[in-house]
Design a protein around this motif. Structure first.
Motif, mmCIF file in Angstrom:
data_model
loop_
_atom_site.group_PDB
_atom_site.id
_atom_site.type_symbol
_atom_site.label_atom_id
_atom_site.label_comp_id
_atom_site.label_asym_id
_atom_site.label_seq_id
_atom_site.Cartn_x
_atom_site.Cartn_y
_atom_site.Cartn_z
ATOM 1 N N GLY A 99 0.802 -1.214 0.000
ATOM 2 C CA GLY A 99 0.000 0.000 0.000
ATOM 3 C C GLY A 99 0.832 1.259 0.000
ATOM 4 O O GLY A 99 0.298 2.361 -0.135
ATOM 5 N N LEU A 100 2.161 1.130 0.159
ATOM 6 C CA LEU A 100 3.033 2.302 0.114
ATOM 7 C C LEU A 100 3.856 2.236 -1.172
ATOM 8 O O LEU A 100 3.345 1.851 -2.207
ATOM 9 C CB LEU A 100 3.898 2.356 1.378
ATOM 10 C CG LEU A 100 3.092 2.541 2.679
ATOM 11 C CD1 LEU A 100 3.994 2.394 3.892
ATOM 12 C CD2 LEU A 100 2.383 3.888 2.706
ATOM 13 N N ASN A 101 5.126 2.585 -1.133
ATOM 14 C CA ASN A 101 5.911 2.638 -2.363
ATOM 15 C C ASN A 101 6.352 1.278 -2.847
ATOM 16 O O ASN A 101 6.710 1.107 -3.998
ATOM 17 C CB ASN A 101 7.129 3.543 -2.169
ATOM 18 C CG ASN A 101 8.035 3.025 -1.058
ATOM 19 O OD1 ASN A 101 7.572 2.479 -0.073
ATOM 20 N ND2 ASN A 101 9.348 3.210 -1.234
ATOM 21 N N ARG A 102 6.331 0.301 -1.940
ATOM 22 C CA ARG A 102 6.765 -1.042 -2.337
ATOM 23 C C ARG A 102 6.139 -2.064 -1.391
ATOM 24 O O ARG A 102 5.792 -1.743 -0.254
ATOM 25 C CB ARG A 102 8.294 -1.155 -2.293
ATOM 26 C CG ARG A 102 8.880 -0.945 -0.902
ATOM 27 C CD ARG A 102 10.398 -0.869 -0.943
ATOM 28 N NE ARG A 102 10.838 0.346 -1.578
ATOM 29 C CZ ARG A 102 10.974 1.506 -0.932
ATOM 30 N NH1 ARG A 102 10.697 1.579 0.374
ATOM 31 N NH2 ARG A 102 11.375 2.584 -1.546
ATOM 32 N N SER A 103 5.991 -3.285 -1.878
ATOM 33 C CA SER A 103 5.469 -4.364 -1.051
ATOM 34 C C SER A 103 6.628 -5.113 -0.416
ATOM 35 O O SER A 103 7.739 -5.155 -0.957
ATOM 36 C CB SER A 103 4.623 -5.324 -1.888
ATOM 37 O OG SER A 103 3.504 -4.654 -2.425
ATOM 38 N N MET A 104 6.373 -5.701 0.736
ATOM 39 C CA MET A 104 7.400 -6.495 1.395
ATOM 40 C C MET A 104 6.731 -7.597 2.190
ATOM 41 O O MET A 104 5.562 -7.491 2.580
ATOM 42 C CB MET A 104 8.242 -5.626 2.335
ATOM 43 C CG MET A 104 7.457 -4.975 3.469
ATOM 44 S SD MET A 104 8.511 -4.128 4.655
ATOM 45 C CE MET A 104 9.230 -5.526 5.506
ATOM 46 N N CYS A 105 7.461 -8.665 2.384
ATOM 47 C CA CYS A 105 6.960 -9.757 3.213
ATOM 48 C C CYS A 105 7.844 -9.873 4.452
ATOM 49 O O CYS A 105 9.048 -9.602 4.405
ATOM 50 C CB CYS A 105 6.928 -11.068 2.443
ATOM 51 S SG CYS A 105 5.605 -11.118 1.207
ATOM 52 N N THR A 106 7.239 -10.270 5.530
ATOM 53 C CA THR A 106 7.935 -10.344 6.804
ATOM 54 C C THR A 106 7.360 -11.495 7.600
ATOM 55 O O THR A 106 6.468 -12.205 7.124
ATOM 56 C CB THR A 106 7.792 -9.012 7.571
ATOM 57 O OG1 THR A 106 8.548 -9.076 8.767
ATOM 58 C CG2 THR A 106 6.339 -8.719 7.912
ATOM 59 N N LYS A 107 7.851 -11.708 8.797
ATOM 60 C CA LYS A 107 7.322 -12.732 9.682
ATOM 61 C C LYS A 107 6.953 -12.115 11.024
ATOM 62 O O LYS A 107 7.583 -11.147 11.465
ATOM 63 C CB LYS A 107 8.347 -13.850 9.898
ATOM 64 C CG LYS A 107 8.501 -14.810 8.731
ATOM 65 C CD LYS A 107 9.446 -15.939 9.090
ATOM 66 C CE LYS A 107 9.580 -16.934 7.942
ATOM 67 N NZ LYS A 107 8.335 -17.691 7.716
ATOM 68 N N THR A 108 5.974 -12.682 11.673
ATOM 69 C CA THR A 108 5.658 -12.279 13.032
ATOM 70 C C THR A 108 6.729 -12.821 13.976
ATOM 71 O O THR A 108 7.476 -13.736 13.636
ATOM 72 C CB THR A 108 4.288 -12.813 13.461
ATOM 73 O OG1 THR A 108 4.312 -14.260 13.398
ATOM 74 C CG2 THR A 108 3.185 -12.300 12.551
ATOM 75 N N ASP A 109 6.800 -12.241 15.181
ATOM 76 C CA ASP A 109 7.780 -12.720 16.147
ATOM 77 C C ASP A 109 7.199 -13.863 16.990
ATOM 78 O O ASP A 109 6.149 -14.420 16.655
ATOM 79 C CB ASP A 109 8.302 -11.574 17.015
ATOM 80 C CG ASP A 109 7.233 -10.990 17.946
ATOM 81 O OD1 ASP A 109 6.139 -11.586 18.089
ATOM 82 O OD2 ASP A 109 7.487 -9.920 18.534
ATOM 83 N N ASP A 110 7.853 -14.199 18.079
ATOM 84 C CA ASP A 110 7.427 -15.333 18.896
ATOM 85 C C ASP A 110 6.115 -15.085 19.645
ATOM 86 O O ASP A 110 5.560 -16.002 20.250
ATOM 87 C CB ASP A 110 8.518 -15.698 19.919
ATOM 88 C CG ASP A 110 9.720 -16.344 19.256
ATOM 89 O OD1 ASP A 110 9.583 -16.812 18.106
ATOM 90 O OD2 ASP A 110 10.801 -16.371 19.873
ATOM 91 N N GLU A 111 5.627 -13.847 19.646
ATOM 92 C CA GLU A 111 4.331 -13.531 20.255
ATOM 93 C C GLU A 111 3.272 -13.209 19.202
ATOM 94 O O GLU A 111 2.166 -12.797 19.528
ATOM 95 C CB GLU A 111 4.473 -12.342 21.211
ATOM 96 C CG GLU A 111 5.346 -12.631 22.418
ATOM 97 C CD GLU A 111 5.518 -11.412 23.313
ATOM 98 O OE1 GLU A 111 5.131 -10.300 22.891
ATOM 99 O OE2 GLU A 111 6.017 -11.582 24.437
ATOM 100 N N GLY A 112 3.633 -13.385 17.931
ATOM 101 C CA GLY A 112 2.700 -13.062 16.859
ATOM 102 C C GLY A 112 2.664 -11.589 16.519
ATOM 103 O O GLY A 112 1.781 -11.132 15.782
#
Length: 354
Positions: A99-112
């Protein structure tokens, strides 16, 4: 007694969780702030932060906790609020942010939890920015790949100059009763949140008068964000960023979570984040006497006196002991730099940024 019931509830939750079918999954995105990137000269780039939580509800766990708490407070509680406290974070799961200038993928941490930083140029920021009265903000989306789970987040622009009001929520603008364990539970988990009289009116006036931005800094856990947002919107408080902690069952005691030393550090760190990421912006700090806001604000003033325009502390008008405490805590702060109030009508409208 409350701690005992919460402990028993926790034991019941842990013994039943292995036999429960998973329920609804969802994402909460907490409104955050954007600052100029001062690591470069000139500072033509912006740093944007996103913050949220990807979780799964569990209806059985929620019902166990609900009934346990109701035995304590002798009152029906809101199961929808309790569900978020018994939900489990989705650990190390893939999420996509766009939704901004670029898309990115990430992961949640150990608490989500979701925590990322974006960088935009000044031109890109202007492309995505949306004005809402005196407030400038951007929107972005977070979604789970191959799942129909999506949420929209907000980022509020906090430039180097101007005025920001940093406001506590509980017992500053919302009646919570943090001096009573039972009242805190009732006012957190039951019924419609109630506003402190006149606070939304004076906040709206200040926003227009000073072209100000607002940030809401609270000891409340981010599981309450959807309900706090509904309350602030309903009562017509100015929109702004929210700065909250996250409650997990490792904390065990909801009441001590509110009063923990971590809450003091969290508030201090957040205020310093605003000050250190802006150059000339003035901050007005608003809190209450019922927790540690005076001590936190006095510590901030001692380090950043030139950046603090005013400190306002809510207390009861006939609380002489509280007044004496404030006189002691603020003894090194000029009298014209702080004041007290009981409701919004007690607060000055103009000419207090001295």
């Amino acid at each position: 007694m409350i701690s005992t019931f919460l402990y028993l509830s926790l034991c019941l939750l842990s013994t039943t969780s292995a036999f429960i079918l998973r329920n609804k999954e969802n994402i909460i995105l907490i409104p955050t702030a954007a600052f100029r990137d001062h690591s470069k000269v000139p500072s033509t780039d912006w740093l944007l932060y996103n913050k949220g939580w990807y979780y799964e509800e569990n209806n059985v766990q929620a019902k166990i906790l609900e009934k346990s708490l109701e035995l304590v407070v002798k009152k029906d509680l809101d199961n929808n609020r309790i569900k978020l406290f018994t939900a489990e974070g989705e650990k190390n799961k893939d999420l996509c942010v766009d939704g901004l200038n670029r898309s990115m993928c990430t992961k949640t941490d150990d608490e989500g939890r979701i925590k990322n930083t974006f960088q935009l140029t000044d031109a890109e920021l202007k492309q995505f920015i949306q004005a809402e009265g005196n407030t400038a903000k951007l929107f972005y989306q977070a979604s789970v790949p191959n799942r129909n789970i999506r949420a929209t987040g907000e980022v509020y622009v906090c430039d180097d100059n101007g005025v920001t009001f940093i406001s506590d929520i509980d017992d500053t603008i919302k009646i919570t009763g943090v001096t009573s364990n039972t009242e805190t539970l009732i006012n957190t988990f039951s019924g419609e949140f109630k506003a402190v009289s006149g606070m939304s009116d004076i906040y709206q006036y200040w926003q227009k008068q000073y072209t100000a931005t607002f940030a809401y800094l609270t000891a409340s856990p981010d599981q309450l964000y959807p309900f706090l947002r509904e309350f602030l919107d309903r009562e017509n408080f100015p929109t702004g960023s929210y700065h909250m902690r996250h409650f997990t069952w490792l904390d065990k005691n909801f009441i001590s979570f509110f009063m923990s030393s971590d809450y003091i550090k969290s508030k201090t760190d957040t205020i310093e984040m605003f000050i250190n990421n802006t150059v000339n912006r003035t901050f007005v700090l608003i809190g209450d006497i019922f927790q540690k806001d005076p001590d936190i604000y006095a510590g901030i003033y001692a380090k950043y006196s030139s950046r603090i325009g005013k400190i306002f502390i809510r207390k009861y008008s006939n609380d002489e002991t509280g007044q004496q405490r404030l006189e002691q805590v603020f003894k090194d702060i000029p009298k014209q730099k702080w004041g007290t109030f009981e409701s919004g009508s007690d607060l000055p409208r103009d000419n207090f940024l001295v």
